[in-house]
Scaffold this motif. Structure first.
Motif, mmCIF file in Angstrom:
data_model
loop_
_atom_site.group_PDB
_atom_site.id
_atom_site.type_symbol
_atom_site.label_atom_id
_atom_site.label_comp_id
_atom_site.label_asym_id
_atom_site.label_seq_id
_atom_site.Cartn_x
_atom_site.Cartn_y
_atom_site.Cartn_z
ATOM 1 N N TYR A 68 9.356 -16.541 -2.031
ATOM 2 C CA TYR A 68 8.193 -17.133 -1.353
ATOM 3 C C TYR A 68 8.326 -17.005 0.158
ATOM 4 C CZ TYR A 68 4.818 -20.449 0.418
ATOM 5 O OH TYR A 68 3.786 -21.011 1.119
ATOM 6 N N ASP A 69 9.534 -17.172 0.667
ATOM 7 C CA ASP A 69 9.771 -17.012 2.105
ATOM 8 C C ASP A 69 9.366 -15.624 2.575
ATOM 9 O OD1 ASP A 69 11.132 -17.545 4.770
ATOM 10 O OD2 ASP A 69 12.359 -15.897 4.004
ATOM 11 N N ARG A 70 9.749 -14.594 1.818
ATOM 12 C CA ARG A 70 9.387 -13.223 2.175
ATOM 13 C C ARG A 70 7.881 -13.006 2.047
ATOM 14 N NH1 ARG A 70 11.360 -11.521 5.730
ATOM 15 N NH2 ARG A 70 11.614 -13.750 6.016
ATOM 16 N N TYR A 71 7.281 -13.618 1.022
ATOM 17 C CA TYR A 71 5.821 -13.527 0.864
ATOM 18 C C TYR A 71 5.108 -14.131 2.071
ATOM 19 C CZ TYR A 71 1.212 -15.254 -0.471
ATOM 20 O OH TYR A 71 -0.123 -15.570 -0.475
ATOM 21 N N ALA A 72 5.555 -15.320 2.508
ATOM 22 C CA ALA A 72 4.928 -15.971 3.654
ATOM 23 C C ALA A 72 5.108 -15.153 4.924
ATOM 24 C CB ALA A 72 5.512 -17.379 3.839
ATOM 25 N N ALA A 73 6.280 -14.521 5.082
ATOM 26 C CA ALA A 73 6.553 -13.740 6.285
ATOM 27 C C ALA A 73 5.717 -12.473 6.344
ATOM 28 C CB ALA A 73 8.034 -13.393 6.349
ATOM 29 N N VAL A 74 5.536 -11.803 5.204
ATOM 30 C CA VAL A 74 4.841 -10.513 5.172
ATOM 31 C C VAL A 74 3.339 -10.683 5.006
ATOM 32 C CG1 VAL A 74 4.618 -8.332 3.912
ATOM 33 C CG2 VAL A 74 6.880 -9.338 4.272
ATOM 34 N N CYS A 75 2.917 -11.577 4.126
ATOM 35 C CA CYS A 75 1.500 -11.687 3.773
ATOM 36 C C CYS A 75 0.754 -12.734 4.589
ATOM 37 C CB CYS A 75 1.354 -12.008 2.284
ATOM 38 S SG CYS A 75 2.132 -10.798 1.198
ATOM 39 N N LEU A 105 1.833 -1.564 1.037
ATOM 40 C CA LEU A 105 1.082 -0.321 0.805
ATOM 41 C C LEU A 105 -0.084 -0.158 1.764
ATOM 42 C CD1 LEU A 105 1.072 -0.199 -3.110
ATOM 43 C CD2 LEU A 105 2.433 1.194 -1.531
ATOM 44 N N GLY A 106 -0.518 -1.279 2.345
ATOM 45 C CA GLY A 106 -1.613 -1.212 3.314
ATOM 46 C C GLY A 106 -1.156 -0.984 4.734
ATOM 47 N N MET A 107 0.147 -0.860 4.962
ATOM 48 C CA MET A 107 0.667 -0.611 6.305
ATOM 49 C C MET A 107 0.293 0.789 6.774
ATOM 50 S SD MET A 107 4.486 -2.309 6.171
ATOM 51 C CE MET A 107 4.704 -4.093 6.100
ATOM 52 N N PRO A 108 -0.036 0.943 8.066
ATOM 53 C CA PRO A 108 -0.493 2.247 8.557
ATOM 54 C C PRO A 108 0.611 3.291 8.661
ATOM 55 C CG PRO A 108 -0.365 0.659 10.350
ATOM 56 C CD PRO A 108 -0.110 -0.106 9.089
ATOM 57 N N LEU A 109 1.839 2.879 8.978
ATOM 58 C CA LEU A 109 2.917 3.837 9.191
ATOM 59 C C LEU A 109 3.686 4.094 7.909
ATOM 60 C CD1 LEU A 109 4.322 2.577 12.630
ATOM 61 C CD2 LEU A 109 2.765 4.486 12.199
ATOM 62 N N ALA A 110 3.890 5.363 7.594
ATOM 63 C CA ALA A 110 4.602 5.725 6.361
ATOM 64 C C ALA A 110 6.059 5.282 6.407
ATOM 65 C CB ALA A 110 4.528 7.235 6.138
ATOM 66 N N THR A 111 6.678 5.350 7.596
ATOM 67 C CA THR A 111 8.085 4.946 7.704
ATOM 68 C C THR A 111 8.245 3.452 7.441
ATOM 69 O OG1 THR A 111 7.773 4.702 10.096
ATOM 70 C CG2 THR A 111 8.698 6.777 9.295
ATOM 71 N N SER A 112 7.293 2.645 7.938
ATOM 72 C CA SER A 112 7.341 1.202 7.699
ATOM 73 C C SER A 112 7.165 0.896 6.221
ATOM 74 C CB SER A 112 6.251 0.487 8.508
ATOM 75 O OG SER A 112 6.435 0.709 9.886
ATOM 76 N N ALA A 128 10.080 -0.909 3.913
ATOM 77 C CA ALA A 128 9.772 -2.176 3.248
ATOM 78 C C ALA A 128 9.816 -2.031 1.735
ATOM 79 C CB ALA A 128 8.390 -2.671 3.688
ATOM 80 N N PHE A 129 9.315 -0.904 1.226
ATOM 81 C CA PHE A 129 9.322 -0.683 -0.216
ATOM 82 C C PHE A 129 10.747 -0.567 -0.746
ATOM 83 C CE2 PHE A 129 9.190 2.026 -3.990
ATOM 84 C CZ PHE A 129 8.253 1.344 -4.765
#
Length: 315
Positions: free
Chosen positions: A117-124, A223-230, A234-235
């Motif tokens: 949940y912590d990671r969800y809150a940080a990313v989303c 998956l919605g991030m603009p940069l492929a490296t990012s 993350a993936f």
């Protein structure tokens, strides 16, 4: 009735061993040392480096502490028994081992859900992250995880203490846990089995679903991030976390919610080893040592420890 009372049992024989196993001793010793080194390093780095004083690493330090306890509950006794002619454990020692083992298991299930949940809150939800994961919230969440595991373990251990054992008390395992105790008991085990099934839903399945949902939301955002490296970075991180979590939850669920037939003792031992011994060794590698911030903190500690003191330079 008095002759079959469980208080007559003074020790259990662990049948998962055969005497004289130097290879197993060396293997478990190597795993234990790696677990101690990895988790101690993570805990120490988080404590020493102010840059790691944030919710993610706060929970990682608790995970490291849990994993240290996890391994120390089982592995030292396993190491001693690999060198003995007959592997045994006292009755009280067995109940104590089962109690601390299930305490760690329940607490880790809850903690993994909180970390997800912590990671969800940080990313989303980055704009609300500071409010959602404040210092007081993190402290209460961590304390709640430990308390959740303690209450769950207390219930199962109290029920296990009511079991009766007839004849030679033998456990088809390499350490004490509730399922092997149920298999060796000669009294009614239905209350224990019911408690395990209920626990598997609230302590095992519910946190697992929360973890999966959190990481699915994270992956959708990634998956919605603009940069492929990012996206790729993350993936890679999320997939590694999810793989370890799935391994842990599936193994734990198989151990405590196993089918009543068609499940061999050898398979039960292997499943237990996966989540009780292998998983604590892997967690520092997956969660910490693949993280650039942790490596940077480690380099700082090494540089500071290797730098001569100013008084020495002046001299």
């Amino acid at each position: 009735m008095e002759g079959t009372n469980h208080t007559q049992v003074t020790e259990f024989v662990l049948l998962g061993f055969s005497h004289g196993q130097p290879f197993l001793f060396a293997l478990f010793l190597a795993i234990y040392l790696a677990t101690l080194l990895g988790n101690s390093a993570t805990f120490s780095l988080v404590s020493l480096d102010p840059h790691l004083h944030n919710p993610m690493y706060f929970f990682l330090s608790h995970l490291s502490c849990l994993d240290l306890c996890y391994s120390s509950v089982t592995v030292p006794k396993i190491l001693a028994n690999t060198l003995r002619q007959q592997a045994t454990i006292s009755y009280r020692g067995c109940l104590a081992q089962a109690f601390f083992l299930m305490w760690c298991a329940g607490a880790e299930c809850a903690l993994l859900a909180v970390m997800a949940y912590d990671r969800y809150a940080a990313v989303c939800q980055p704009l609300h992250y500071a409010q959602a994961m404040s210092r007081s919230t993190c402290a209460m969440a961590a304390a709640g995880c430990w308390l959740w595991g303690l209450l769950d373990s207390a219930v199962h251990t109290l029920l296990a203490a009511q079991l009766s054992f007839c004849g030679a008390a033998k456990l088809q395992h390499i350490f004490c846990d509730v399922p092997p105790l149920l298999g060796a008991a000669c009294s009614n085990t239905h209350p224990n089995e019911l408690a395990l099934h209920v626990s598997s839903i609230f302590v095992g399945l519910s946190p697992f679903l929360l973890v999966v949902i959190s990481y699915l939301c994270i992956l959708a955002t990634v998956l919605g991030m603009p940069l492929a490296t990012s996206r790729r970075k993350a993936f890679s991180t999320c997939s590694a976390h999810l793989l370890v979590v799935i391994l842990y939850f599936v193994a734990a669920n198989l151990n405590y919610n196993r089918p009543s037939s068609g499940y061999s003792p050898a398979a039960g031992t292997l499943v237990s080893v996966l989540y009780c011994i292998i998983s604590p060794m892997l967690n520092p590698l997956i969660y910490s040592l693949r993280n650039q911030e942790v490596w940077e903190a480690l380099r700082k500690v090494v540089r500071v420890s290797g730098t001569p003191s100013s008084s020495g330079n002046n001299a």
